[in-house]
Scaffold this motif. Structure first.
Motif, short mmCIF file in Angstrom:
data_model
loop_
_atom_site.label_atom_id
_atom_site.label_comp_id
_atom_site.label_asym_id
_atom_site.label_seq_id
_atom_site.Cartn_x
_atom_site.Cartn_y
_atom_site.Cartn_z
N SER A 180 13.12 -2.69 17.85
CA SER A 180 12.21 -3.93 17.32
C SER A 180 10.67 -3.86 17.92
CB SER A 180 12.79 -5.35 17.36
OG SER A 180 13.71 -5.60 16.63
N GLN A 181 9.62 -4.11 17.54
CA GLN A 181 8.31 -4.08 17.96
C GLN A 181 7.99 -5.63 18.34
OE1 GLN A 181 4.93 -1.90 16.24
NE2 GLN A 181 4.27 -4.20 16.07
N LEU A 182 7.73 -5.48 19.83
CA LEU A 182 7.44 -6.69 20.48
C LEU A 182 6.02 -6.65 20.98
CD1 LEU A 182 10.52 -7.15 20.34
CD2 LEU A 182 10.55 -7.86 22.66
N ILE A 183 5.35 -7.62 21.12
CA ILE A 183 4.03 -7.86 21.98
C ILE A 183 4.20 -9.03 22.59
CG2 ILE A 183 1.66 -8.06 21.81
CD1 ILE A 183 1.61 -6.90 19.11
N CYS A 184 3.82 -8.92 23.94
CA CYS A 184 4.07 -10.30 25.07
C CYS A 184 2.70 -10.12 25.87
CB CYS A 184 5.00 -9.96 26.05
SG CYS A 184 4.98 -8.80 27.48
N ASP A 185 2.46 -11.45 26.57
CA ASP A 185 1.46 -11.62 27.25
C ASP A 185 1.60 -11.41 28.65
OD1 ASP A 185 2.71 -13.90 28.37
OD2 ASP A 185 1.48 -15.46 27.06
N SER A 186 0.86 -11.59 29.58
CA SER A 186 1.02 -11.42 30.94
C SER A 186 1.78 -12.37 31.76
CB SER A 186 -0.35 -11.44 31.63
OG SER A 186 -1.17 -12.54 31.51
N ASP A 187 2.20 -13.19 30.93
CA ASP A 187 3.12 -14.14 31.50
C ASP A 187 4.82 -13.83 31.10
OD1 ASP A 187 1.45 -15.72 33.33
OD2 ASP A 187 0.95 -17.03 31.65
N GLY A 188 4.75 -12.86 30.09
CA GLY A 188 5.93 -12.53 29.64
C GLY A 188 6.37 -13.23 28.49
N ASN A 189 5.63 -14.16 27.85
CA ASN A 189 5.78 -15.03 26.61
C ASN A 189 5.83 -13.80 25.52
OD1 ASN A 189 5.83 -17.76 27.71
ND2 ASN A 189 3.98 -17.37 27.96
N ILE A 190 6.65 -13.93 24.75
CA ILE A 190 6.79 -13.20 23.30
C ILE A 190 5.64 -13.74 22.43
CG2 ILE A 190 8.13 -11.91 21.50
CD1 ILE A 190 8.92 -11.15 24.47
N ALA A 256 -3.86 -0.08 36.69
CA ALA A 256 -3.97 -1.39 36.01
C ALA A 256 -3.11 -1.59 34.89
CB ALA A 256 -5.39 -1.55 35.88
N HIS A 257 -3.16 -0.40 34.08
CA HIS A 257 -2.34 -0.09 32.69
C HIS A 257 -0.88 -0.09 32.87
CE1 HIS A 257 -0.53 1.50 29.29
NE2 HIS A 257 -1.77 1.65 28.73
N ALA A 258 -0.50 0.46 34.28
CA ALA A 258 1.01 0.26 34.39
C ALA A 258 1.27 -1.11 35.05
CB ALA A 258 1.33 1.49 35.69
N LYS A 259 0.31 -1.55 35.61
CA LYS A 259 0.81 -3.14 36.04
C LYS A 259 1.08 -4.17 34.84
CE LYS A 259 -1.19 -6.69 38.76
NZ LYS A 259 -2.24 -7.35 39.48
N ILE A 260 0.08 -3.99 33.97
CA ILE A 260 0.38 -4.96 32.91
C ILE A 260 1.42 -4.54 31.87
CG2 ILE A 260 -1.42 -4.00 31.31
CD1 ILE A 260 -2.05 -6.99 30.65
N HIS A 261 1.71 -2.96 31.92
CA HIS A 261 2.87 -2.62 30.85
C HIS A 261 4.22 -2.99 31.50
CE1 HIS A 261 4.92 0.47 28.89
NE2 HIS A 261 4.41 0.17 27.86
N ASN A 262 4.30 -3.04 32.90
CA ASN A 262 5.51 -3.39 33.33
C ASN A 262 5.93 -4.72 33.09
OD1 ASN A 262 5.85 -0.95 34.70
ND2 ASN A 262 5.14 -1.29 36.36
#
Length: 361
Positions: A180-190, A256-262
């Protein structure tokens, strides 16, 4: 999902309407103390009460005619299944049912909770909300203009090797899954969840065929972008890491990319820890993808609600499962304009000139 808890609850109360529902009305969950509630459902009492009230309203037209269970009991069985991947003997005895009789109930309730996604899973739409989310993400990682983290989330399933579609379920890591395709914010909210496809689906193809992908690429959401992993093509609205960084600026950007991607990996890890049904969704056919999709979407809805109630997840079993590297196209599309735009972004926000003292000074 940027509201403070009191405001968020007030908004949901207005959306749900009273319609006879009472947040404090008695339920079968009252038979358990706080410790038992968390052990059985991985949620606390206020959170369960809120979920139950929301579900009661929508279950009026969806309750099964052939079940003797009340709406509250149907929700109880479903939440227990989400938490453990199977119904606990305590719950089965409480509702007087056997495991197989609960499957239609779980599918029904999952469809109802998944239908709540339009209220509890929200992608930023207004100019102000997009600006607010982008500023928050920039503060977190330093990359400007980002609305969220994009990922193709894989969920293990079982498929008979004798099925014609067996190979289509095998993902790039070699096991059978749905994605499934998901998008979340920097707090982990979907912020977005859509589609449930065969595990062999390419990340890029999933993005191109998704509603959110078409909206972003058609610039319905303006000049903003989402963070994507190596399975995606770099585009004007999908920001991928530099595959072969040539200088310190590109390395800083990749960090920076890896930080938010994680953040997505952590969010998925927490969600699978709380809702362990997602660690193995059971036997699947192409014809049953909608049922699996409802379970995944329902767990995303409940994940957001649990975060708003600050319910901690249960202990993680082992390490967070790493995001799959993504099945890449054999000939990924290279967009010169997107490459140039990323280079300019890196120079503007990640370039740090070095100063060297001359020998004379």
């Amino acid at each position: 999902m940027a509201y403070a808890l009191p405001v968020w609850l007030a908004v949901q109360e207005e959306l749900l309407g009273n319609d006879g529902a009472d947040f404090e009305s008695p339920s079968c969950f009252d038979d358990f103390d706080d410790e038992a509630l968390f052990r059985l459902f991985h949620l606390d009492k206020p959170c369960i009460a809120f979920i139950l009230d929301a579900a009661r309203i929508r279950m009026k037209g969806a309750a099964l005619k052939k079940t003797s269970m009340s709406v509250d009991e149907m929700v109880m069985v479903t939440l227990n299944y989400y938490a453990h991947g199977a119904s606990s003997s305590t719950i089965l005895q409480r509702v007087g049912q056997v495991q197989t009789d609960c499957l239609p109930v779980i599918n029904t309730v999952s469809g109802v909770i998944a239908g709540m996604s339009d209220q509890f899973i929200s992608f930023p739409i207004t100019h102000d909300s997009k600006k607010k989310v982008a500023l928050k993400n920039k503060k977190y990682c330093g990359i400007p203009g980002v609305l969220g983290v994009l990922a193709a989330a894989h969920f293990r399933i079982r498929v008979s090797p004798y099925e014609d579609s067996f190979r289509s379920f095998v993902n790039s890591s070699g096991y059978t899954s749905v994605v499934s395709q998901l998008i979340c914010d920097s707090d982990g909210n979907i912020l977005s969840v859509e589609k449930c496809c065969l595990g062999s689906m390419f990340d890029q193809k999933l993005w191109e065929s998704s509603f959110k992908g078409r909206e972003m690429e058609e610039e319905i959401h303006g000049p903003y972008s989402v963070i994507g992993g190596k399975g995606y093509n770099l585009s004007k609205h999908v920001l991928t890491p530099v595959s072969e960084p040539a200088n310190s600026s590109e390395n800083r950007f990749n960090d920076a990319h890896a930080k938010i991607h994680n953040v997505m990996q952590t969010a998925l890890g927490c969600m699978k820890s709380r809702f362990r049904c997602l660690m193995q969704l059971g036997f699947t056919l192409e014809s049953t993808l909608d049922k699996k999709s409802n379970i995944i979407k329902a767990c995303c809805v409940l994940h957001n609600i649990a975060k708003k109630f600050s319910v901690p997840p249960p202990p993680i079993l082992g390490k967070f499962e790493a995001l799959k590297p993504g099945k890449q196209l054999s000939e990924p599309e290279i967009n010169p304009e997107a490459v140039k735009a990323r280079r300019e972004l890196i120079m503007a926000h990640f370039y740090k000139p070095s100063y060297r003292r001359s020998a004379q000074s």
